[in-house]
Design a protein around this motif. Structure first.
Motif, PDB file in Angstrom:
ATOM      1  N   SER A  13      -0.722  -8.570  10.487  1.00 49.10           N
ATOM      2  CA  SER A  13      -2.073  -8.076  10.147  1.00 49.10           C
ATOM      3  C   SER A  13      -1.880  -7.026   8.795  1.00 49.10           C
ATOM      4  N   SER A  14      -0.485  -6.345   8.780  1.00 51.49           N
ATOM      5  CA  SER A  14      -0.227  -5.556   7.605  1.00 51.49           C
ATOM      6  C   SER A  14       0.024  -6.190   6.462  1.00 51.49           C
ATOM      7  N   ASP A  17      -3.535  -7.549   5.530  1.00 55.35           N
ATOM      8  CA  ASP A  17      -4.184  -6.432   4.885  1.00 55.35           C
ATOM      9  C   ASP A  17      -4.039  -6.189   3.354  1.00 55.35           C
ATOM     10  N   ALA A  20      -5.100  -9.175   1.179  1.00 56.51           N
ATOM     11  CA  ALA A  20      -6.521  -9.304   1.059  1.00 56.51           C
ATOM     12  C   ALA A  20      -7.249  -7.918   0.252  1.00 56.51           C
ATOM     13  N   GLY A  21      -6.199  -6.888   0.182  1.00 57.56           N
ATOM     14  CA  GLY A  21      -6.990  -5.844  -0.738  1.00 57.56           C
ATOM     15  C   GLY A  21      -6.559  -6.030  -2.181  1.00 57.56           C
ATOM     16  N   ASN A 143       2.229  -2.535  14.398  1.00 54.38           N
ATOM     17  CA  ASN A 143       2.070  -3.742  13.377  1.00 54.38           C
ATOM     18  C   ASN A 143       3.088  -3.742  12.154  1.00 54.38           C
TER      19      ASN A 143
END
Length: 184
Positions: A13-14, A17, A20-21, A143
């Motif tokens: 997830s990290s 993230d 996606a940023g 995470n």
């Protein structure tokens, strides 16, 4: 005729993230795609101005300048992006005087021509998690999964399971050969 290639990309997830940023208009996922597109899925001899190296499955030869040009970003921006991707365990990069060799850790396999091509440099989430606990992290339930991929001999990927069952390493393995693993 261009052949279809499918990717088995595994991200925490990290990592997702981060990719996606977007900061300052930098498309991080586009950068990863560019690296994955440049990655070889068969051993390939790479030559450039007196420099020769054999790229293994899961590696790409692309200088930071070439990557910056392809992406349309500044070289410093690409350098910082690669550093962050390495810190997150997505890729690692080694620079030489001619180019950079990027090793992709988040792609477990490629499917091309109905063949599964395993990435020997893939590091599974379980191994990333176990490695982060081994190096003394107090909170192993979070995470923040990290890995030290600089010592490849101490890290086993999911391909080791396949290779230890008598199948040849770094080879093309059909879906039929791999399918039997989960049936036992």
């Amino acid at each position: 005729m261009k052949k279809d290639v499918y990717y088995c990309i595994v991200l925490s997830s990290s990592q997702l993230d981060f990719l996606a940023g977007s900061k300052y208009g930098i498309d991080r996922m586009k950068a990863l795609k560019c690296l994955i597109d440049a990655t070889v899925i068969t051993e390939t001899k790479y030559e450039k101005k007196g420099f020769t190296i054999t790229l293994h499955i899961g590696q790409a030869a692309l200088s930071e300048v070439e990557l910056a040009t392809r992406l349309g970003y500044d070289k410093k921006t690409v350098s910082r992006l690669l550093d962050k991707m390495a810190w997150l365990g997505i890729v690692t990069s080694e620079q030489s005087n001619r180019t950079s060799i990027h090793t992709i850790h988040c792609v477990s396999a490629w499917y091309a021509d109905n063949q599964k091509i395993l990435n020997p440099y893939y590091v599974s989430m379980k191994e990333r998690y176990n490695h982060s606990c081994e190096i003394g992290k107090d909170d192993c339930g979070g995470n923040d999964i990290t890995t030290d991929v600089s010592n490849a001999e101490n890290i086993k990927s999911d391909t080791s399971v396949c290779c230890n069952r008598g199948q040849p390493p770094l080879s093309l393995i059909s879906a039929d050969n791999v399918q039997g693993e989960n049936e036992s």
